[in-house]
Design a protein around this motif. Structure first.
Motif, PDB file in Angstrom:
ATOM      1  N   PRO A 192       0.853  -1.296   0.056  1.00  0.00           N
ATOM      2  CA  PRO A 192       0.123   0.041   0.040  1.00  0.00           C
ATOM      3  C   PRO A 192       0.904   1.427  -0.053  1.00  0.00           C
ATOM      4  O   PRO A 192       0.549   2.247  -0.782  1.00  0.00           O
ATOM      5  CB  PRO A 192      -0.736  -0.050   1.341  1.00  0.00           C
ATOM      6  CG  PRO A 192      -0.944  -1.632   1.628  1.00  0.00           C
ATOM      7  CD  PRO A 192       0.569  -2.087   1.132  1.00  0.00           C
ATOM      8  N   LEU A 193       1.859   1.213   0.694  1.00  0.00           N
ATOM      9  CA  LEU A 193       2.766   2.481   0.797  1.00  0.00           C
ATOM     10  C   LEU A 193       3.701   2.639  -0.458  1.00  0.00           C
ATOM     11  O   LEU A 193       4.097   3.581  -0.794  1.00  0.00           O
ATOM     12  CB  LEU A 193       3.825   2.283   1.800  1.00  0.00           C
ATOM     13  CG  LEU A 193       3.327   2.413   3.291  1.00  0.00           C
ATOM     14  CD1 LEU A 193       4.194   1.984   4.359  1.00  0.00           C
ATOM     15  CD2 LEU A 193       2.599   3.671   3.568  1.00  0.00           C
ATOM     16  N   LEU A 194       3.769   1.560  -1.421  1.00  0.00           N
ATOM     17  CA  LEU A 194       4.655   1.475  -2.596  1.00  0.00           C
ATOM     18  C   LEU A 194       3.639   1.797  -3.818  1.00  0.00           C
ATOM     19  O   LEU A 194       3.939   2.160  -5.012  1.00  0.00           O
ATOM     20  CB  LEU A 194       4.854   0.305  -2.781  1.00  0.00           C
ATOM     21  CG  LEU A 194       6.301  -0.159  -3.577  1.00  0.00           C
ATOM     22  CD1 LEU A 194       7.336   0.475  -3.144  1.00  0.00           C
ATOM     23  CD2 LEU A 194       6.527  -1.528  -4.124  1.00  0.00           C
ATOM     24  N   LYS A 195       2.572   2.384  -3.322  1.00  0.00           N
ATOM     25  CA  LYS A 195       1.538   2.953  -4.611  1.00  0.00           C
ATOM     26  C   LYS A 195       1.983   3.958  -5.612  1.00  0.00           C
ATOM     27  O   LYS A 195       1.820   3.869  -6.848  1.00  0.00           O
ATOM     28  CB  LYS A 195       0.216   3.482  -4.142  1.00  0.00           C
ATOM     29  CG  LYS A 195      -0.914   3.792  -5.031  1.00  0.00           C
ATOM     30  CD  LYS A 195      -2.161   3.732  -4.488  1.00  0.00           C
ATOM     31  CE  LYS A 195      -2.263   5.075  -3.743  1.00  0.00           C
ATOM     32  NZ  LYS A 195      -3.781   5.470  -3.185  1.00  0.00           N
ATOM     33  N   TYR A 268      -0.821  10.743  -8.864  1.00  0.00           N
ATOM     34  CA  TYR A 268       0.048   9.807  -7.843  1.00  0.00           C
ATOM     35  C   TYR A 268       1.565   9.812  -8.341  1.00  0.00           C
ATOM     36  O   TYR A 268       2.386   9.679  -7.643  1.00  0.00           O
ATOM     37  CB  TYR A 268      -0.610   8.266  -8.293  1.00  0.00           C
ATOM     38  CG  TYR A 268      -2.082   8.120  -7.769  1.00  0.00           C
ATOM     39  CD1 TYR A 268      -2.227   8.042  -6.497  1.00  0.00           C
ATOM     40  CD2 TYR A 268      -2.995   8.155  -8.557  1.00  0.00           C
ATOM     41  CE1 TYR A 268      -3.532   7.677  -6.095  1.00  0.00           C
ATOM     42  CE2 TYR A 268      -4.208   7.802  -8.366  1.00  0.00           C
ATOM     43  CZ  TYR A 268      -4.528   7.512  -6.974  1.00  0.00           C
ATOM     44  OH  TYR A 268      -5.869   7.394  -6.500  1.00  0.00           O
ATOM     45  N   LEU A 269       1.582  10.147  -9.730  1.00  0.00           N
ATOM     46  CA  LEU A 269       2.967  10.460 -10.141  1.00  0.00           C
ATOM     47  C   LEU A 269       3.726  11.531  -9.408  1.00  0.00           C
ATOM     48  O   LEU A 269       4.896  11.399  -8.921  1.00  0.00           O
ATOM     49  CB  LEU A 269       3.205  10.388 -11.492  1.00  0.00           C
ATOM     50  CG  LEU A 269       4.461  10.867 -12.359  1.00  0.00           C
ATOM     51  CD1 LEU A 269       5.330   9.564 -12.199  1.00  0.00           C
ATOM     52  CD2 LEU A 269       4.318  11.110 -13.772  1.00  0.00           C
ATOM     53  N   VAL A 270       2.965  12.667  -9.287  1.00  0.00           N
ATOM     54  CA  VAL A 270       3.393  13.598  -8.596  1.00  0.00           C
ATOM     55  C   VAL A 270       3.744  13.495  -7.007  1.00  0.00           C
ATOM     56  O   VAL A 270       4.566  13.605  -6.338  1.00  0.00           O
ATOM     57  CB  VAL A 270       2.677  14.860  -8.695  1.00  0.00           C
ATOM     58  CG1 VAL A 270       3.114  15.838  -7.806  1.00  0.00           C
ATOM     59  CG2 VAL A 270       2.630  15.523 -10.299  1.00  0.00           C
ATOM     60  N   GLU A 271       2.705  12.530  -6.548  1.00  0.00           N
ATOM     61  CA  GLU A 271       2.812  12.109  -5.012  1.00  0.00           C
ATOM     62  C   GLU A 271       4.071  11.566  -5.100  1.00  0.00           C
ATOM     63  O   GLU A 271       4.660  11.608  -3.796  1.00  0.00           O
ATOM     64  CB  GLU A 271       1.589  11.599  -4.660  1.00  0.00           C
ATOM     65  CG  GLU A 271       1.672  10.962  -3.507  1.00  0.00           C
ATOM     66  CD  GLU A 271       0.363  10.288  -2.912  1.00  0.00           C
ATOM     67  OE1 GLU A 271       0.427   9.602  -1.932  1.00  0.00           O
ATOM     68  OE2 GLU A 271      -0.840  10.180  -3.782  1.00  0.00           O
ATOM     69  N   GLY A 272       4.175  10.520  -5.934  1.00  0.00           N
ATOM     70  CA  GLY A 272       5.600   9.609  -5.913  1.00  0.00           C
ATOM     71  C   GLY A 272       7.023  10.531  -5.632  1.00  0.00           C
ATOM     72  O   GLY A 272       7.849  10.103  -5.241  1.00  0.00           O
ATOM     73  N   ILE A 273       6.748  11.554  -6.598  1.00  0.00           N
ATOM     74  CA  ILE A 273       8.193  12.375  -6.684  1.00  0.00           C
ATOM     75  C   ILE A 273       8.083  13.235  -5.355  1.00  0.00           C
ATOM     76  O   ILE A 273       9.476  13.478  -4.944  1.00  0.00           O
ATOM     77  CB  ILE A 273       8.089  13.206  -7.993  1.00  0.00           C
ATOM     78  CG1 ILE A 273       8.118  12.490  -9.115  1.00  0.00           C
ATOM     79  CG2 ILE A 273       9.219  14.087  -7.957  1.00  0.00           C
ATOM     80  CD1 ILE A 273       7.949  13.112 -10.362  1.00  0.00           C
ATOM     81  N   SER A 274       7.118  13.791  -4.923  1.00  0.00           N
ATOM     82  CA  SER A 274       7.133  14.608  -3.674  1.00  0.00           C
ATOM     83  C   SER A 274       7.217  14.248  -2.441  1.00  0.00           C
ATOM     84  O   SER A 274       7.374  15.096  -1.468  1.00  0.00           O
ATOM     85  CB  SER A 274       5.940  15.754  -4.058  1.00  0.00           C
ATOM     86  OG  SER A 274       4.441  15.152  -4.076  1.00  0.00           O
ATOM     87  N   THR A 275       6.773  12.925  -2.087  1.00  0.00           N
ATOM     88  CA  THR A 275       6.688  12.500  -0.739  1.00  0.00           C
ATOM     89  C   THR A 275       8.003  11.633  -0.600  1.00  0.00           C
ATOM     90  O   THR A 275       8.704  11.157  -1.545  1.00  0.00           O
ATOM     91  CB  THR A 275       5.510  11.633  -0.595  1.00  0.00           C
ATOM     92  OG1 THR A 275       5.442  10.636  -1.422  1.00  0.00           O
ATOM     93  CG2 THR A 275       4.140  12.580  -0.796  1.00  0.00           C
TER      94      THR A 275
END
Length: 280
Positions: A192-195, A268-275
């Motif tokens: 789930p954290l890997l989304k 989600y792509l932006v979230e993966g970069i920014s978190t």
């Protein structure tokens, strides 16, 4: 001071807009070219507005060639791309978890071998792979295009490992105390954290596989099995007149799946970069 800051902001936005237009202009020219005839396309004009809007290019292109319509080519591309993308996400996630979270003998050696595969140009393994698949009787078919993705892709394995490194190991330890197995930790906590990383993998892998030309060229020989990228290339006929309007029309349609995937998963792509990989 405010005037100077305002002028700087205006100049910045003008530059960015102009640079963005230069980058996107070839795509816009292709889209408008799908509404022109061959003469209007080949006269060297860089204008974007068609003199006459030829919507029939889409109907002509959709009919395909050799008795096979473009709907069949799109279906083949979706089959290959969706299976390859799903297999890449599942297999790469499992391998990344094994490298990042499980200690076992020889892990560093296997990890080094995996990294070594990233350094090999695809042209080097192209011929050996073809010979192997041919001897196994898998040519021509979709199998050589999707089978390797069931064993993980080095680039995405490394990417997921880097994302997992930002997830505190205390979560694993707490789950172990609660009686969770390695499988449960992976499916209930890590996955789930890997989304965001998974969505990034989906976008990149979908784009790579959808636009793949060399693979279908090597392993597919029947027109009814061709993918979109291969079918578009075959619109260009060196022995007769090429219908560039129809070819541009199908090229424009081929952009839609990639554009929609990026549009729906961009958050989600932006979230993966920014978190950092840990929520809440």
């Amino acid at each position: 001071m405010n005037v100077k800051k305002t002028m700087g902001t205006i100049c910045y936005h003008v530059f960015v807009c102009a640079f963005g237009l230069v980058m996107i202009y070839p795509v816009l020219w292709m889209i408008t070219g799908s509404l022109k005839n061959n003469t209007e396309i080949l006269n060297g004009s860089l204008g974007l507005i068609p003199p006459n809007w030829r919507w029939d290019n889409y109907a002509t292109g959709w009919r395909g060639f050799g008795g096979v319509g473009f709907g069949n080519f799109f279906r083949n591309s979706f089959i290959v791309t969706v299976i390859s993308t799903a297999a890449t996400v599942i297999s790469s996630g499992c391998v990344a978890y094994a490298f990042a979270r499980i200690k076992y003998k020889g892990r560093n050696i296997w990890f080094a071998l995996m990294l070594a595969t990233m350094m090999l140009p695809g042209q080097i393994i192209m011929i050996p792979q073809y010979i192997i698949y041919n001897k196994l009787g898998l040519v021509p078919s979709f199998v050589p295009l999707v089978l390797p993705h069931f064993f993980g892709q080095a680039f995405f394995i490394y990417q997921m490992m880097q994302f997992m490194a930002s997830i505190p190991r205390e979560l694993d330890e707490a789950a172990t105390i609660d009686g969770c197995s390695k499988y449960s930790i992976f499916t209930r906590i890590i996955l789930p954290l890997l989304k965001p990383s998974i969505v990034t993998t989906i976008i990149i892998q979908f784009y790579w596989k959808w636009d793949d030309f060399m693979g279908p060229l090597l392993y597919l020989s029947q027109p009814k099995t061709y993918t979109v990228s291969l079918a578009i290339k075959l619109f260009a006929d060196s022995t007769s007149t090429t219908d560039y309007g129809a070819m541009f029309a199908m090229s424009t349609l081929s952009l839609l799946p990639v554009f929609l995937i990026f549009l729906f998963f961009n958050k989600y792509l932006v979230e993966g970069i920014s978190t950092s990989g840990l929520k809440g």
